[in-house]
Design a protein around this motif. Structure first.
Motif, mmCIF file in Angstrom:
data_model
loop_
_atom_site.group_PDB
_atom_site.id
_atom_site.type_symbol
_atom_site.label_atom_id
_atom_site.label_comp_id
_atom_site.label_asym_id
_atom_site.label_seq_id
_atom_site.Cartn_x
_atom_site.Cartn_y
_atom_site.Cartn_z
ATOM 1 N N THR A 39 -0.096 -4.396 -6.816
ATOM 2 C CA THR A 39 -1.601 -4.782 -6.708
ATOM 3 C C THR A 39 -1.872 -6.074 -6.870
ATOM 4 O O THR A 39 -2.791 -6.676 -6.260
ATOM 5 C CB THR A 39 -2.089 -3.870 -7.964
ATOM 6 O OG1 THR A 39 -1.737 -2.404 -8.093
ATOM 7 C CG2 THR A 39 -3.682 -4.127 -7.998
ATOM 8 N N SER A 88 0.842 -1.202 -0.023
ATOM 9 C CA SER A 88 -0.028 0.106 -0.063
ATOM 10 C C SER A 88 1.060 1.297 -0.136
ATOM 11 O O SER A 88 0.500 2.291 -0.763
ATOM 12 C CB SER A 88 -0.968 -0.152 1.164
ATOM 13 O OG SER A 88 -1.815 -1.349 1.010
ATOM 14 N N LEU A 106 -1.167 -7.896 -3.626
ATOM 15 C CA LEU A 106 -2.253 -7.715 -2.781
ATOM 16 C C LEU A 106 -3.479 -8.308 -2.833
ATOM 17 O O LEU A 106 -4.119 -9.156 -1.930
ATOM 18 C CB LEU A 106 -2.706 -6.255 -2.723
ATOM 19 C CG LEU A 106 -1.606 -5.171 -2.257
ATOM 20 C CD1 LEU A 106 -2.194 -3.733 -2.482
ATOM 21 C CD2 LEU A 106 -1.891 -5.394 -0.744
ATOM 22 N N TYR A 160 1.015 4.015 -2.720
ATOM 23 C CA TYR A 160 0.862 5.389 -2.445
ATOM 24 C C TYR A 160 1.921 6.330 -3.015
ATOM 25 O O TYR A 160 1.674 7.303 -3.890
ATOM 26 C CB TYR A 160 0.654 5.436 -1.172
ATOM 27 C CG TYR A 160 0.741 7.071 -0.463
ATOM 28 C CD1 TYR A 160 -0.388 7.817 -0.752
ATOM 29 C CD2 TYR A 160 1.705 7.626 -0.092
ATOM 30 C CE1 TYR A 160 -0.504 9.117 -0.179
ATOM 31 C CE2 TYR A 160 1.659 8.893 0.297
ATOM 32 C CZ TYR A 160 0.669 9.764 0.440
ATOM 33 O OH TYR A 160 0.647 10.935 0.689
#
Length: 314
Positions: free
Chosen positions: A70, A45, A73, A49
């Protein structure tokens, strides 16, 4: 391809047991699993960011890195929350559609991770072997096409497996001795011939990934040849340092992946407990370590992380 009449068979929920033989240790095993999962969520994350908000990171390499974060995740979140609920509350039920969804995203993420690593290898090849043409070859439009292309390829590679499982009749046990649904493990519960599942589920994804590995190896061979032709020692060290993080991530991804796949297909003497434990570590360790490796080895990201968490804030 054979088709089956499902009307006489129960496609009700399956029961996930966890790790057979280690049931009494589930709660203790959940502690490091939970910590590593939270680390994976936080690390990826933060990486996403930084790539979104920092204009200096709006480059092809970091676009592919954001895709990798991504996908990691998705890979970990597909499996780990259900696994933790088994460790904490005992065997858990999962619906047949839920099981199909889980096995699709699990294997789709694996094939997509491999394709992203290939795209990153190509990016490094262009950056080091043709630096003056880098911005003309890897334009934003080209990057988007590569991203869409590898995502679509990964979808096409594995979506047939979902239909192969969906057509099967399940008249045997609905108990899965695992912490999540995976293709062959679910197919083996069927009371029908699953040879097409075994051959497609093994050969097509493996050949796709092996093709990626060969192309990655070719890319890095050409990169190393170009690096060692550089006249400056500093330039060679900088180029090798740039590739170092990619090589670490590639090794962390492919070595356990191939071990797990080959053990599942051919390792009949490998204890089932060891295989399931290893399969669980595979979906959680690389997603947790990837952002750490890139944070340590990539100067642009390391500098931004230091600014994000300045020493004065402690």
């Amino acid at each position: 391809m054979a088709t089956y009449n499902l009307s006489g068979y129960d496609t009700g929920p399956f029961t996930l047991l966890g790790i057979p033989g280690l049931e009494q240790y589930h709660v203790w095993i959940s502690i490091p699993f939970c910590f590593i999962y939270l680390l994976a969520i936080a690390g990826n994350s933060i990486l996403l960011y930084l790539i979104v908000v920092e204009r200096s990171l709006h480059a092809p390499m970091f676009f592919f890195l954001s895709m990798l974060a991504t996908t990691d995740l998705v890979l970990s979140t597909t499996c780990v929350p259900k696994t933790l609920s088994i460790f904490w509350f005992g065997p858990q039920k999962i619906s047949f559609p839920g099981c199909l969804t889980q096995l699709f995203f699990l294997h789709y993420s694996f094939v997509l991770d491999s394709a992203i690593l290939l795209a990153m290898a190509f990016d490094r090849y262009v950056a080091i072997c043709s630096p003056l043409r880098y911005t003309t070859i890897l334009t934003p439009k080209t990057i988007v096409k590569i991203g869409v292309g590898i995502s679509f390829r990964s979808f096409c590679v594995f979506v047939p497996c979902v239909f192969l499982v969906n057509r099967l009749p399940f008249c045997k046990t609905h108990i899965i001795a695992h912490t999540y649904c995976e293709h062959i493990g679910v197919a083996r519960l069927a009371c029908a011939d699953i040879s097409s599942n075994i051959w497609y589920g093994f050969c097509v994804p493996i050949m796709t990934v092996i093709t990626d590995v060969i192309l990655i190896a070719v890319s890095y061979s050409l990169i190393l040849c170009a690096v060692f032709r550089l006249p400056s020692l500093v330039a060679r060290q900088k180029a090798l340092g740039t590739c170092g993080s990619h090589i670490c991530v590639i090794l962390m991804f492919y070595i356990p992946a191939f071990f797990s796949i080959l053990a599942h297909r051919f390792g009949h003497k490998v204890p089932r407990t060891f295989h399931i434990m290893f399969a669980n570590l595979y979906v959680i360790i690389p997603p947790a370590l990837n952002p750490i490796v890139y944070g340590v080895k990539t100067k642009q990201i390391r500098d931004k992380v230091i600014l994000l968490f300045p020493k004065g804030s402690h």
